[in-house]
Scaffold this motif. Structure first.
Motif, PDB file in Angstrom:
ATOM      1  N   TYR A 169       0.841  -1.205   0.000  1.00 21.36           N
ATOM      2  CA  TYR A 169       0.000   0.000   0.000  1.00 21.36           C
ATOM      3  C   TYR A 169       0.872   1.249   0.000  1.00 21.36           C
ATOM      4  CZ  TYR A 169      -4.342  -2.560   0.817  1.00 21.36           C
ATOM      5  OH  TYR A 169      -5.435  -3.372   0.678  1.00 21.36           O
ATOM      6  N   GLY A 229      -4.387 -10.867   3.613  1.00 26.04           N
ATOM      7  CA  GLY A 229      -4.248 -10.224   2.303  1.00 26.04           C
ATOM      8  C   GLY A 229      -5.363 -10.587   1.324  1.00 26.04           C
ATOM      9  N   GLU A 262      -6.468 -16.192   7.647  1.00 23.01           N
ATOM     10  CA  GLU A 262      -6.741 -15.434   8.878  1.00 23.01           C
ATOM     11  C   GLU A 262      -6.911 -13.946   8.571  1.00 23.01           C
ATOM     12  OE1 GLU A 262      -3.468 -16.337  11.411  1.00 23.01           O
ATOM     13  OE2 GLU A 262      -4.020 -18.456  11.524  1.00 23.01           O
ATOM     14  N   ASN A 263      -7.391 -13.188   9.557  1.00 25.16           N
ATOM     15  CA  ASN A 263      -7.515 -11.739   9.394  1.00 25.16           C
ATOM     16  C   ASN A 263      -6.169 -11.141   9.022  1.00 25.16           C
ATOM     17  OD1 ASN A 263      -9.703 -11.815  12.180  1.00 25.16           O
ATOM     18  ND2 ASN A 263     -10.297 -11.437  10.101  1.00 25.16           N
ATOM     19  N   SER A 299      -8.665  -9.529   1.019  1.00 27.00           N
ATOM     20  CA  SER A 299      -9.398  -8.407   0.418  1.00 27.00           C
ATOM     21  C   SER A 299      -8.496  -7.637  -0.537  1.00 27.00           C
ATOM     22  CB  SER A 299      -9.909  -7.452   1.495  1.00 27.00           C
ATOM     23  OG  SER A 299     -10.743  -8.150   2.368  1.00 27.00           O
TER      24      SER A 299
HETATM   25  N1  ATP Z   1      -5.635   0.847   2.716  1.00 19.91           N
HETATM   26  C1  ATP Z   1      -4.655   0.211   3.364  1.00 19.91           C
HETATM   27  N2  ATP Z   1      -3.497   0.845   3.604  1.00 19.91           N
HETATM   28  C2  ATP Z   1      -2.489   0.213   4.239  1.00 19.91           C
HETATM   29  N3  ATP Z   1      -2.542  -1.064   4.668  1.00 19.91           N
HETATM   30  C3  ATP Z   1      -3.685  -1.733   4.450  1.00 19.91           C
HETATM   31  C4  ATP Z   1      -4.803  -1.142   3.791  1.00 19.91           C
HETATM   32  N4  ATP Z   1      -5.787  -2.050   3.716  1.00 19.91           N
HETATM   33  C5  ATP Z   1      -5.316  -3.160   4.299  1.00 19.91           C
HETATM   34  N5  ATP Z   1      -4.053  -2.988   4.743  1.00 19.91           N
HETATM   35  C6  ATP Z   1      -3.187  -3.971   5.401  1.00 19.91           C
HETATM   36  O1  ATP Z   1      -3.029  -5.052   4.525  1.00 19.91           O
HETATM   37  C7  ATP Z   1      -3.050  -6.273   5.239  1.00 19.91           C
HETATM   38  C8  ATP Z   1      -4.035  -7.229   4.569  1.00 19.91           C
HETATM   39  O2  ATP Z   1      -5.330  -6.655   4.675  1.00 19.91           O
HETATM   40  P1  ATP Z   1      -6.576  -7.320   3.976  1.00 19.91           P
HETATM   41  O3  ATP Z   1      -7.743  -6.449   4.222  1.00 19.91           O
HETATM   42  O4  ATP Z   1      -6.236  -7.660   2.593  1.00 19.91           O
HETATM   43  O5  ATP Z   1      -6.692  -8.653   4.844  1.00 19.91           O
HETATM   44  P2  ATP Z   1      -7.813  -9.746   4.845  1.00 19.91           P
HETATM   45  O6  ATP Z   1      -7.135 -11.048   4.677  1.00 19.91           O
HETATM   46  O7  ATP Z   1      -8.893  -9.417   3.876  1.00 19.91           O
HETATM   47  O8  ATP Z   1      -8.355  -9.600   6.333  1.00 19.91           O
HETATM   48  P3  ATP Z   1      -9.828  -9.819   6.943  1.00 19.91           P
HETATM   49  O9  ATP Z   1     -10.043 -11.300   7.027  1.00 19.91           O
HETATM   50  O10 ATP Z   1      -9.720  -9.219   8.305  1.00 19.91           O
HETATM   51  O11 ATP Z   1     -10.790  -9.114   6.071  1.00 19.91           O
HETATM   52  C9  ATP Z   1      -3.408  -5.942   6.677  1.00 19.91           C
HETATM   53  O12 ATP Z   1      -2.245  -6.047   7.449  1.00 19.91           O
HETATM   54  C10 ATP Z   1      -3.873  -4.519   6.643  1.00 19.91           C
HETATM   55  O13 ATP Z   1      -3.454  -3.819   7.771  1.00 19.91           O
END
Ligand code: ATP
Length: 636
Positions: free
Chosen positions: A365, A395, A391-392, A397
């Motif tokens: 990002y 990556g 997991e949350n 999303s």
């Molecule tokens: N706009 C952003 N700017 C900076 N970092 C971001 C942004 N969006 C997400 N992240 C970081 O990217 C990483 C992955 O986020 P992402 O939302 O892709 O995870 P996820 O697997 O979808 O999680 P969840 O299951 O909680 O939805 C996280 O560490 C988050 O802090």
């Protein structure tokens, strides 16, 4: 509670003032030359006309004095002057009315044009900017400027009127007596300077204690949010926050009063100077009249003009101080309008792709120094049902946003039938897509039917299609129970058509079903869903996924935390810390006894475990291995 800050007045340098003012005039002249011309003429008239009226009032007074002393014809002259004065007054009233009307319509035009230009620009930015806090902040401040724009234009006109008024007053006094003009100028300059310093110091003082006000603002806004009320009440926070708010307010006021106190002597000095200049001018003119060196009416002229000069000068200081914030936002507006827009790409995607390939994608990002995705590769063929789990923060999303084309990979590529998504017109890709993001939209100003039909605004809206989509999304049943069925409004701010009844408020899960229905209504060949059933109860979720995975006409990419729902996916990609840790069918991943298995097992209830739930790989019946089957960590 909200994190939005209080309005922060900014301090501009004189050169910035000049540049901002000329920029506003240029911007207005470009948008509406007539408005600017009217403003300039109007400002000059508004400054000059009172002086002309005063001049005639002075002549009237002199003529009256002459008539009183028995001078022939003086009475008639006085009447003529009175008529001229009245006519000027009438003209002023008429001019003001016409000017107000023209200005209002022009202000609307100019304001609308400025905000339209800004929204156009906002919609053409690179997608990543919508996620970028700095861009969104900049947009907010620029929006504030565009909303205040008509007011800024008005203030500018007022400033111009005040400047012209001061200059004309001093010039008029100069014709009466050069040294009276000089005295008034000498009084105006230091007192204006002092007042300006005072207003600057007030702004600096405001800025230095902004945190107290911001905290208070956050508390006040939080107290008024319906969604916070239950927790605030249950935790007994209302009284506590009211007390805190009161303390912050009193502290702020105490500081303000202490600050004002330090400025009282300087303020007195400025006011004293002005009063002295006024008295000197009046004593001088009275003496001149007594010595018969000036006509009687000169008293009216000097008294009015001096007081007008001082009032306009003081008003000028106020106007300049209060325009600070607006002008500072102008620079934000300019910075925002200078942001680069998305480059248009010619190459079109003609139809839904046969393959979607993510090739060694790394992503970071903007402003971050951490790679969120680290060399992710996967291939999805047309008609496949793919699940992404992890997991949350793994990556998932982010990967979806890259697939949709909202972000460009830092390295690597997403290829649609071999063509890099970055070379394609992204709109032609979006036409093939239905996307349901975690933070889906709630069109609470619209009916339930419209909420579904917004899924496809290209084709004429279809009620039948919407009902079918509602059925597939398990939304039909609750929608039918609404006061006006699918035609009900979904916010109690909206009134139902033809009755005084309010719209119905939906629950979180009901909103999500409606968003799903919108996604289904779109009938796109590629469906991407980021936790589409996170708020939906387990039974409805099971029905939705069964229907979804029975449909072989669409490519489906779904993120889900509830692994039981995606058991039937053709391939499951397990993301961990930005890499594809495991991939394969449910049965394969369970058999692998790796991360996926650990997660799946944790979600099984004890009863399922005892009964040997399908897919645990322990007692489960053998499942024919669906294509494709891939070993962990390999490219699909
Ligand atoms: N706009 C952003 N700017 C900076 N970092 C971001 C942004 N969006 C997400 N992240 C970081 O990217 C990483 C992955 O986020 P992402 O939302 O892709 O995870 P996820 O697997 O979808 O999680 P969840 O299951 O909680 O939805 C996280 O560490 C988050 O802090």
């Amino acid at each position: 509670m909200t994190t939005e800050g209080a309005v922060r007045p900014k301090k501009l340098e004189p050169a910035q003032y000049v540049r901002a003012l000329s920029e506003i005039v240029r911007l207005s002249a470009r948008t509406s030359p007539l408005a600017v011309t009217m403003k300039v003429v109007g400002s000059i008239v508004a400054a000059a006309l009172p002086l002309v009226t005063t001049f005639f009032a002075a002549l009237t007074t002199t003529a009256l004095a002459d008539a009183y002393a028995g001078t022939d014809g003086a009475g008639n002259r006085a009447i003529v002057y009175v008529i001229v004065t009245a006519a000027l007054g009438l003209f002023m009233v008429a001019f003001n009315s016409v000017d107000r009307y023209i200005q209002r319509s022009m202000q609307y035009k100019v304001g609308a044009k400025v905000s339209d230009m800004m929204f156009e620009r906002f919609m053409s930015l690179e997608f990543w900017r919508y996620d970028d806090k700095e861009t969104v902040d900049l947009f907010d401040r620029a929006k504030r400027f565009s909303e205040a724009y008509p007011r800024v234009l008005d203030r500018l006109a007022t400033i111009f009127t005040q400047v012209v008024s001061v200059v004309l007053s001093v010039v008029t006094l100069f014709f009466v007596s050069w040294w009276i003009a000089l005295i008034v100028l000498v009084a105006i300059l230091p007192s204006v300077y002092l007042q300006f310093k005072l207003s600057r110091a007030q702004i600096a003082h405001w800025n230095s204690h902004i945190e107290v006000r911001r905290r208070r603002g956050m508390i006040e806004r939080g107290l008024l949010q319906p969604q916070y009320i239950s927790e605030l009440r249950v935790y007994g926070m209302v009284r506590h926050l009211l007390g805190l708010r009161r303390d912050l307010r009193d502290e702020d006021e105490k500081r303000r009063m202490e600050f004002e106190k330090t400025y009282i002597p300087k303020q007195l000095l400025g006011d004293g100077l002005q009063a002295a200049a006024e008295v000197t001018a009046l004593v001088w003119v009275v003496r001149q009249i007594v010595l018969q060196a000036q006509p009687v009416g000169q008293f009216v002229l000097v008294q009015q003009v001096v007081s007008r000069a001082l009032d306009s000068a003081n008003g000028l200081v106020d106007s300049l101080s209060s325009i600070d914030e607006d002008l500072a936002n102008l620079f934000d507006y300019e910075a925002f309008m200078a942001l680069p827009v998305r480059g248009e790409r010619e190459r079109q995607l003609a139809a839904a792709p046969e393959t979607i390939a993510v090739e060694d994608v790394t992503f970071r990002y903007t402003g971050s120094d951490v790679d969120v995705l680290k060399g992710v590769s996967l291939t999805i063929h047309r008609g496949w049902h793919v699940a992404i789990v992890g997991e949350n923060g793994a990556g998932k999303s982010t990967l979806v946003k890259i697939l949709v084309g909202l972000y460009a990979p830092t390295t690597g590529a997403v290829r649609l039938d071999g063509v890099d998504l970055q070379e394609l017109d992204v709109n032609s890709w979006h036409e093939q897509l239905a996307v349901l993001q975690q933070d889906y939209l709630k069109y609470d100003f619209a009916t339930a039917l419209e909420n579904i039909q917004y899924g496809d605004i290209e084709d004429p809206p279809s009620r039948e299609r919407a009902l079918a989509a509602a059925h597939d999304a398990e939304a039909k049943e609750f929608l039918e129970k609404l006061p006006r069925g699918i035609d009900s409004y979904l916010s109690n701010w909206m009134e139902e058509k033809g009755s005084r009844k309010r719209g119905t408020q939906l629950s979180g899960g009901q909103w999500q079903r409606l968003a799903l229905a919108r996604n289904f209504y779109r009938a796109a060949p590629v469906v991407i869903m980021d936790e589409p059933t996170s708020a939906i109860d387990a039974l409805a979720e099971a029905h939705i996924f069964r229907r979804l995975f029975a449909d072989r006409s669409r490519t489906i990419i779904a993120i889900s935390h509830r692994l039981a729902t995606i058991e039937k996916a053709d391939v499951i990609y397990m993301l961990a810390d930005g890499v594809v840790a495991e991939q394969g069918t449910h049965a394969e991943l369970v058999a692998l006894r790796g991360r996926y298995y650990t997660m799946f097992e944790a979600q099984l209830s004890d009863r399922d475990r005892e009964q040997g739930a399908p897919g645990t790989g322990v007692d489960a019946p053998e499942r024919p291995a669906p294509e494709p089957t891939v070993a962990a960590g390999d490219d699909g």
